[in-house]
Design a protein around this motif. Structure first.
Motif, PDB file in Angstrom:
ATOM      1  N   ASP A  65      45.631  41.627  49.464  1.00  0.00           N
ATOM      2  CA  ASP A  65      45.965  42.036  50.834  1.00  0.00           C
ATOM      3  C   ASP A  65      45.804  43.540  51.031  1.00  0.00           C
ATOM      4  OD1 ASP A  65      46.502  39.545  52.051  1.00  0.00           O
ATOM      5  OD2 ASP A  65      48.355  39.410  50.900  1.00  0.00           O
ATOM      6  N   LEU A  66      46.245  44.318  50.054  1.00  0.00           N
ATOM      7  CA  LEU A  66      46.154  45.774  50.172  1.00  0.00           C
ATOM      8  C   LEU A  66      44.694  46.235  50.263  1.00  0.00           C
ATOM      9  CD1 LEU A  66      48.234  48.041  50.284  1.00  0.00           C
ATOM     10  CD2 LEU A  66      47.957  48.335  47.807  1.00  0.00           C
ATOM     11  N   ALA A  67      43.811  45.491  49.597  1.00  0.00           N
ATOM     12  CA  ALA A  67      42.386  45.858  49.588  1.00  0.00           C
ATOM     13  C   ALA A  67      41.803  45.923  51.003  1.00  0.00           C
ATOM     14  CB  ALA A  67      41.596  44.855  48.747  1.00  0.00           C
ATOM     15  N   GLU A  68      42.371  45.146  51.935  1.00  0.00           N
ATOM     16  CA  GLU A  68      41.845  45.152  53.305  1.00  0.00           C
ATOM     17  C   GLU A  68      41.955  46.540  53.942  1.00  0.00           C
ATOM     18  OE1 GLU A  68      40.313  42.460  54.978  1.00  0.00           O
ATOM     19  OE2 GLU A  68      40.374  41.689  52.919  1.00  0.00           O
ATOM     20  N   ARG A  76      35.869  50.763  44.101  1.00  0.00           N
ATOM     21  CA  ARG A  76      35.784  51.709  42.982  1.00  0.00           C
ATOM     22  C   ARG A  76      36.020  50.970  41.665  1.00  0.00           C
ATOM     23  NH1 ARG A  76      39.593  55.021  44.458  1.00  0.00           N
ATOM     24  NH2 ARG A  76      38.269  56.058  45.966  1.00  0.00           N
ATOM     25  N   VAL A  77      37.029  50.104  41.655  1.00  0.00           N
ATOM     26  CA  VAL A  77      37.346  49.396  40.409  1.00  0.00           C
ATOM     27  C   VAL A  77      36.414  48.197  40.208  1.00  0.00           C
ATOM     28  CG1 VAL A  77      39.140  48.169  39.120  1.00  0.00           C
ATOM     29  CG2 VAL A  77      39.773  50.099  40.592  1.00  0.00           C
ATOM     30  N   ASN A  78      36.330  47.335  41.228  1.00  0.00           N
ATOM     31  CA  ASN A  78      35.659  46.043  41.020  1.00  0.00           C
ATOM     32  C   ASN A  78      34.130  46.152  41.006  1.00  0.00           C
ATOM     33  OD1 ASN A  78      38.206  44.998  40.934  1.00  0.00           O
ATOM     34  ND2 ASN A  78      38.186  44.191  43.012  1.00  0.00           N
ATOM     35  N   ALA A  79      33.603  47.108  41.747  1.00  0.00           N
ATOM     36  CA  ALA A  79      32.142  47.267  41.760  1.00  0.00           C
ATOM     37  C   ALA A  79      31.728  48.378  40.784  1.00  0.00           C
ATOM     38  CB  ALA A  79      31.670  47.577  43.181  1.00  0.00           C
ATOM     39  N   LEU A  80      32.162  49.627  41.060  1.00  0.00           N
ATOM     40  CA  LEU A  80      31.703  50.733  40.207  1.00  0.00           C
ATOM     41  C   LEU A  80      32.246  50.612  38.787  1.00  0.00           C
ATOM     42  CD1 LEU A  80      31.932  53.683  42.773  1.00  0.00           C
ATOM     43  CD2 LEU A  80      30.012  52.166  42.237  1.00  0.00           C
ATOM     44  N   THR A 101      35.880  35.435  40.648  1.00  0.00           N
ATOM     45  CA  THR A 101      36.895  34.721  41.419  1.00  0.00           C
ATOM     46  C   THR A 101      36.313  33.688  42.382  1.00  0.00           C
ATOM     47  OG1 THR A 101      38.544  35.088  43.173  1.00  0.00           O
ATOM     48  CG2 THR A 101      36.823  36.720  43.002  1.00  0.00           C
ATOM     49  N   ASP A 102      37.129  32.702  42.735  1.00  0.00           N
ATOM     50  CA  ASP A 102      36.766  31.728  43.775  1.00  0.00           C
ATOM     51  C   ASP A 102      36.652  32.400  45.150  1.00  0.00           C
ATOM     52  OD1 ASP A 102      39.571  32.198  43.532  1.00  0.00           O
ATOM     53  OD2 ASP A 102      40.038  30.392  44.673  1.00  0.00           O
ATOM     54  N   TYR A 103      37.246  33.609  45.295  1.00  0.00           N
ATOM     55  CA  TYR A 103      37.203  34.291  46.596  1.00  0.00           C
ATOM     56  C   TYR A 103      35.812  34.832  46.942  1.00  0.00           C
ATOM     57  CZ  TYR A 103      42.291  34.028  47.196  1.00  0.00           C
ATOM     58  OH  TYR A 103      43.583  33.592  47.374  1.00  0.00           O
ATOM     59  N   VAL A 104      34.812  34.606  46.073  1.00  0.00           N
ATOM     60  CA  VAL A 104      33.432  34.966  46.473  1.00  0.00           C
ATOM     61  C   VAL A 104      32.872  33.916  47.432  1.00  0.00           C
ATOM     62  CG1 VAL A 104      32.925  36.242  44.350  1.00  0.00           C
ATOM     63  CG2 VAL A 104      32.273  33.825  44.495  1.00  0.00           C
ATOM     64  N   PHE A 105      33.591  32.803  47.615  1.00  0.00           N
ATOM     65  CA  PHE A 105      33.142  31.749  48.537  1.00  0.00           C
ATOM     66  C   PHE A 105      33.987  31.776  49.808  1.00  0.00           C
ATOM     67  CE2 PHE A 105      31.967  29.937  44.308  1.00  0.00           C
ATOM     68  CZ  PHE A 105      30.596  29.928  44.501  1.00  0.00           C
ATOM     69  N   ASP A 106      33.403  31.209  50.901  1.00  0.00           N
ATOM     70  CA  ASP A 106      34.145  31.253  52.170  1.00  0.00           C
ATOM     71  C   ASP A 106      35.051  30.043  52.394  1.00  0.00           C
ATOM     72  OD1 ASP A 106      32.390  29.235  52.969  1.00  0.00           O
ATOM     73  OD2 ASP A 106      31.162  30.550  54.235  1.00  0.00           O
ATOM     74  N   SER A 123      37.010  38.268  52.231  1.00  0.00           N
ATOM     75  CA  SER A 123      37.926  39.418  52.146  1.00  0.00           C
ATOM     76  C   SER A 123      37.260  40.598  51.442  1.00  0.00           C
ATOM     77  CB  SER A 123      39.162  39.001  51.335  1.00  0.00           C
ATOM     78  OG  SER A 123      38.772  38.610  50.026  1.00  0.00           O
ATOM     79  N   VAL A 124      37.873  41.768  51.584  1.00  0.00           N
ATOM     80  CA  VAL A 124      37.370  42.961  50.886  1.00  0.00           C
ATOM     81  C   VAL A 124      37.428  42.722  49.369  1.00  0.00           C
ATOM     82  CG1 VAL A 124      37.890  45.379  50.355  1.00  0.00           C
ATOM     83  CG2 VAL A 124      37.969  44.575  52.728  1.00  0.00           C
ATOM     84  N   TYR A 125      38.531  42.152  48.906  1.00  0.00           N
ATOM     85  CA  TYR A 125      38.655  41.847  47.471  1.00  0.00           C
ATOM     86  C   TYR A 125      37.482  40.960  47.023  1.00  0.00           C
ATOM     87  CZ  TYR A 125      40.269  39.278  43.320  1.00  0.00           C
ATOM     88  OH  TYR A 125      40.350  38.683  42.078  1.00  0.00           O
ATOM     89  N   GLY A 126      37.240  39.870  47.757  1.00  0.00           N
ATOM     90  CA  GLY A 126      36.160  38.947  47.397  1.00  0.00           C
ATOM     91  C   GLY A 126      34.802  39.635  47.416  1.00  0.00           C
ATOM     92  N   LYS A 127      34.592  40.488  48.415  1.00  0.00           N
ATOM     93  CA  LYS A 127      33.302  41.193  48.516  1.00  0.00           C
ATOM     94  C   LYS A 127      33.138  42.178  47.360  1.00  0.00           C
ATOM     95  CE  LYS A 127      32.941  40.665  53.466  1.00  0.00           C
ATOM     96  NZ  LYS A 127      33.247  41.140  54.782  1.00  0.00           N
ATOM     97  N   SER A 128      34.233  42.857  47.003  1.00  0.00           N
ATOM     98  CA  SER A 128      34.123  43.843  45.916  1.00  0.00           C
ATOM     99  C   SER A 128      33.907  43.130  44.572  1.00  0.00           C
ATOM    100  CB  SER A 128      35.367  44.741  45.864  1.00  0.00           C
ATOM    101  OG  SER A 128      36.514  43.997  45.487  1.00  0.00           O
ATOM    102  N   LYS A 129      34.490  41.944  44.403  1.00  0.00           N
ATOM    103  CA  LYS A 129      34.265  41.182  43.156  1.00  0.00           C
ATOM    104  C   LYS A 129      32.823  40.656  43.129  1.00  0.00           C
ATOM    105  CE  LYS A 129      36.789  40.084  40.309  1.00  0.00           C
ATOM    106  NZ  LYS A 129      37.109  40.707  38.991  1.00  0.00           N
ATOM    107  N   ARG A 130      32.317  40.264  44.292  1.00  0.00           N
ATOM    108  CA  ARG A 130      30.917  39.810  44.356  1.00  0.00           C
ATOM    109  C   ARG A 130      29.986  40.983  44.023  1.00  0.00           C
ATOM    110  NH1 ARG A 130      26.981  36.934  43.019  1.00  0.00           N
ATOM    111  NH2 ARG A 130      25.191  37.062  44.406  1.00  0.00           N
TER     112      ARG A 130
END
Ligand SMILES: NC(=O)c1ccc[n+]([C@@H]2O[C@H](COP(=O)([O-])OP(=O)(O)OC[C@H]3O[C@@H](n4cnc5c(N)ncnc54)[C@H](OP(=O)(O)O)[C@@H]3O)[C@@H](O)[C@H]2O)c1
Length: 281
Positions: A65-68, A76-80, A101-106, A123-130
């Motif tokens: 939630d905070l990632a939004e 910075r963490v999940n991608a870089l 994560t499963d959050y890469v799917f809609d 979500s931002v979290y899902g996008k950064s993990k993708r």
């Protein structure tokens, strides 16, 4: 085989570094304090010094939630951070296993996702993990991506512990019944990861305990299996608004795990029972 675990202070990281000793496995766990994955030179220096055969990259920005409101922190963490780990591992010839994560799917489906289905994180979290998934494939020549979901275990806060604590405190329980997925016990996931990284079976895997349920069904099972008498009220996602959108249905089908001949994780309810026994001990 030397296995370096990033995010060794987290739920999965702690499980991995406590994995029962095997003669041919050595675990090197690094917490955020010991290796901040966002600092490339520090990551390179550590990995050069330790020369692991495998890096299991479990470190992540997991505050969904905070990632939004803090997308830079999540990316910075999940991608870089993932790029840094992949680059440094490649320099010493180490394999990389990135936990995703499963959050890469809609979640706009009603059948389990295949490993190579199109992603569309909400979500931002899902996008950064993708983004991390894309970067690990770009910078490592020997990569595994393991997507998992609804993780719980003995280390750190999680849904199982929260439900039990609230029920025991007599707090009212309302849990969403219109999001479906698969709970995953860190112990079972760790066993699969160790089996996987010993091989050269590179690629994307979905690894969760077998079967599916809603969060509401999961919460009811937790109380039933723990023998805690409390009632839970089902509710809808709309009545429980949160900053980050969640996929409605994010069950991860495990075609690649079976195709490559790995042992599937046990059914989720059996795993839950085992975890509750572990908690009691
Ligand atoms: N939990 C789930 O339900 C779930 C579901 C699907 C996928 N996953 C994925 O599974 C993996 C493990 O999750 P988990 O449940 O073990 O998460 P977790 O308990 O939140 O652990 C993540 C760890 O990463 C650390 N970390 C954060 N920023 C870091 C940085 N810059 N450098 C180094 N370490 C850093 C955290 O340290 P601090 O605590 O100090 O921040 C924490 O110890 C993650 O990749 C996550 O995305 C989790």
């Amino acid at each position: 085989m030397k296995i370096l675990v990033t995010g060794a202070g987290g739920q999965l990281g702690q499980e991995l570094i406590r994995y029962p000793a095997c003669a041919d496995l050595e675990f090197l766990g690094l917490t955020r304090e010991e290796m901040d994955v966002t600092l490339f030179e520090a990551v390179r220096e550590k990995i050069r010094a330790l020369r692991p055969d495998v890096v299991i990259h479990a470190a992540a920005y997991t505050k969904v939630d905070l990632a939004e409101s803090r997308p830079e922190d999540a990316y910075r963490v999940n991608a870089l951070g993932t790029r840094n780990v992949a680059l440094a591992a490649e320099e010493v010839g180490a394999k990389v296993c990135y936990i995703s994560t499963d959050y890469v799917f809609d979640g706009q489906t009603d059948r389990p996702y295949h490993e190579y289905d199109n992603t569309n994180p909400l979500s931002v979290y899902g996008k950064s993990k993708r983004a991390g998934e894309i970067l690990v494939q770009g910078f490592s020549s020997r990569w595994f991506i393991v997507r998992t979901s609804w993780v719980y275990g003995p280390y750190g806060p999680n849904f199982v512990k929260t439900i039990l604590a609230k029920a025991k405190a007599g707090e009212p329980l309302r849990v969403v019944a219109d999001q479906h997925g698969s709970p995953t016990y860190t112990n079972d996931l760790a066993r699969f990861l160790i089996e996987l990284v010993r091989t050269e079976e590179y690629g994307i895997y979905h690894a969760t305990n077998q079967g599916q349920c809603s969060w509401y069904e999961f919460a009811c099972a937790i109380l039933e299996e723990a023998g805690v008498p409390a009632s839970i009220e089902p509710c809808t996602t709309d009545t429980f608004p949160r900053p980050a959108p969640r996929p409605r249905f994010s069950v991860l089908g495990q075609t690649m795990l079976r195709a490559a001949g790995f042992t599937p994780l046990r059914p989720w309810r059996d795993a839950l029972r085992a975890f509750l026994c572990e908690l009691e001990e």
